[in-house]
Design an enzyme around this catalytic site. Structure first.
Site, PDB file in Angstrom:
ATOM      1  N   GLY A  39       0.751  -1.208  -0.041  1.00  0.00           N
ATOM      2  CA  GLY A  39      -0.110   0.026   0.002  1.00  0.00           C
ATOM      3  C   GLY A  39       0.946   1.435   0.138  1.00  0.00           C
ATOM      4  CB  CYS A  40      -0.244   4.689   1.013  1.00  0.00           C
ATOM      5  SG  CYS A  40      -1.841   4.764  -0.128  1.00  0.00           S
ATOM      6  CG  ASN A  41       3.200   1.102   4.495  1.00  0.00           C
ATOM      7  OD1 ASN A  41       1.820   0.756   4.339  1.00  0.00           O
ATOM      8  ND2 ASN A  41       4.105   0.174   4.518  1.00  0.00           N
TER       9      ASN A  41
ATOM     10  CG  MET B 116       1.167   7.975   7.485  1.00  0.00           C
ATOM     11  SD  MET B 116       1.886   9.285   6.493  1.00  0.00           S
ATOM     12  CE  MET B 116       0.375  10.140   6.308  1.00  0.00           C
TER      13      MET B 116
END
Length: 376
Positions: free
Chosen positions: A141-143, A363
Site C-alpha cells: 500500500g501507500c507506505n 503511511m
C-alpha cells in the site's frame, strides 16, 4: 576515491509519470452521474482539484462500462508498465545515467497482481541487462515506497558505486468499485494514477558503473572519476506498525461486485496522527536532532484529514507541508510513490542547501508509518 559498504546511499535522480488524461472532481461526478449529496460533498471537499485516471470505456449510451476483475488486472499491467518505464527514463535522465548503469531494480505496486512481477516486465520493456538483480514489493500500500527504499538503500550500500533503482507504479484506476456506497466513494474520491522512480548510489562518488569505469554517468568511456553526487544522503530509517489498527486499510473481495474493494476506516487519520510523534522521535533518537531542526518535510499525500492530523501532531506548518498538499491537489493520493512527487517539487524549488535535513514519511496498511532521515 575509495568507497565502503558503510558509506550512506545518496539520491541522485528522481522521475515521475502519469497517464494522458486528468479530470477535475466535478468532471468525475458528471461522468458517473453522481447525484447523492453526501458523495458529491466528499469529492468536492477533498482538497483535490484534479487526478490522472484511466476511466472505464464508454458504452453505446455514453455511460461507463464497468470492467470485470480480469479487465482491471489487464489495465493495471498496461498502465504500470507504461508509467513505470517513463518514470525510469525521466529518473535516469536527471541522474545523468544510462540503462547499462543499473545494477538493481525494485518495483513497488499494490493496485494489481502480476506474475512475473513488474520488475521483470520493466526490465524486458527497457532492455535492461537481464543479469540485473531485482525485487518486487507487492500489496504493502501507500507506505510501500519508503519500506522498499530501505531495501534498495541496503543493496546500494552493499554495492558502493553501483546504481540501484526503485520504481513505484500505481494504477489506482484498476482498483475501483462503483456501487454508490460511502465505503467505495471514499476511495473513489481520493486516489489517482501515477509512477515515480528514484536512483540511489552509495559512496562519496556518483560513479554508477561496474569495474574498470564502465557505467559512469555520461557513458562507459567517460574519462576520470565520476562527478560528486549532489542529492541527499539517506541516514536512517524507522517504521512502526499500529497492530491495533491492522484492518483499518485493506483489500477485501466483494462477492456482489466480483472484484477486490479497498477499504479505508474513517478513523485512519486520527490513528496515524496519534502515532506520528512516536515514529519520528524514534527516527531522530541518537542523531542529536530535534523536530525543529528538520528543514524539509516530505509527507505522503494520504488525504486532507490525514495530512492535517500529521501536521497537528508533529507541529508542522502549512509551509512545511506545502509539497504534500500541492501533490494531493494536483494528483490525488498516488499511493506508494506520492512522497517522491513531493520530493521532486522540493528539488524544483532549489531551496535545499548543503547540511539541510529532511524527513520522508509515508503511511499505509498495517497500519504502518514509515520514515527516513535525509541530509543534503
Amino acid at each position: 576515491m575509495t568507497t565502503t559498504a558503510t558509506d550512506p546511499a545518496r539520491i541522485i535522480g528522481v522521475g515521475t509519470a502519469v497517464p494522458a488524461n486528468s479530470y477535475s472532481q466535478q468532471e468525475i461526478l458528471d461522468i458517473f452521474a453522481v447525484r447523492d449529496p453526501r458523495v458529491r460533498s466528499l469529492f468536492l471537499n477533498s482538497a483535490i482539484e484534479r487526478r490522472y485516471l484511466t476511466l472505464p470505456p464508454e458504452g453505446p449510451d455514453g455511460s461507463r462500462v464497468m470492467e470485470v476483475q480480469g479487465e482491471l488486472l489487464a489495465k493495471h499491467k498496461a498502465q504500470a508498465v507504461d508509467m513505470g518505464v517513463r518514470a525510469v527514463q525521466a529518473c535516469l535522465k536527471e541522474a545523468g545515467a544510462d540503462l547499462a548503469d543499473i545494477g538493481y531494480v525494485c518495483c513497488v505496486t499494490t493496485t494489481g497482481f502480476l506474475t512475473p512481477g513488474l520488475s521483470a516486465l520493466v526490465i524486458r520493456e527497457l532492455g535492461i541487462d537481464p543479469h540485473t538483480s531485482r525485487l518486487d514489493v507487492v500489496g504493502m500500500g501507500c507506505n510501500a515506497g519508503l519500506n522498499a527504499l530501505n531495501a534498495v538503500n541496503g543493496w546500494a550500500r552493499a554495492n558502493p558505486g553501483r546504481l540501484a533503482l526503485m520504481v513505484c507504479a500505481e494504477a489506482c484506476s484498476a482498483a475501483y468499485v462503483f456501487d454508490g456506497t460511502m465505503r467505495t466513494s471514499v476511495v473513489n474520491s481520493l486516489f489517482g494514477d501515477g509512477s515515480a522512480a528514484v536512483a540511489l548510489v552509495a559512496g562519496e562518488t556518483a560513479g554508477v558503473g561496474a569495474q574498470d569505469g564502465a557505467g559512469v554517468p555520461g557513458g562507459a568511456d567517460a574519462p576520470g572519476e565520476a562527478p560528486a553526487a549532489e542529492g541527499p544522503q539517506l541516514l536512517k530509517f524507522s517504521s512502526y506498525i499500529i497492530t491495533d489498527a491492522i484492518d483499518a486499510m485493506r483489500y477485501d473481495w466483494d462477492d456482489e461486485q466480483e472484484r477486490f474493494s479497498f477499504f479505508l476506516d474513517p478513523h485512519v487519520p486520527y490513528v496515524v496522527g496519534a502515532h506520528a510523534e512516536l515514529v519520528v522521535d524514534r527516527l531522530l533518537d541518537g542523531t542529536g536532532l530535534r523536530r525543529s531542526d528538520i528543514d524539509h518535510w516530505l509527507v505522503h499525500s494520504g488525504g486532507k484529514k490525514v495530512i492535517d492530523a500529521v501536521g497537528v501532531n508533529l507541529g508542522l506548518t502549512r509551509h512545511d507541508l506545502r509539497h504534500t498538499t500541492s501533490v494531493l491537489r494536483d494528483y490525488g493520493n498516488l499511493s506508494s510513490g506520492s512522497f517522491l512527487f513531493s520530493y521532486q517539487r522540493l528539488l524544483e524549488e532549489q531551496v535545499a542547501q548543503p547540511g539541510d535535513h529532511g524527513v520522508l514519511m509515508t503511511m499505509g496498511p498495517g497500519s504502518t508509518i514509515e520514515t527516513a532521515l535525509a541530509r543534503w
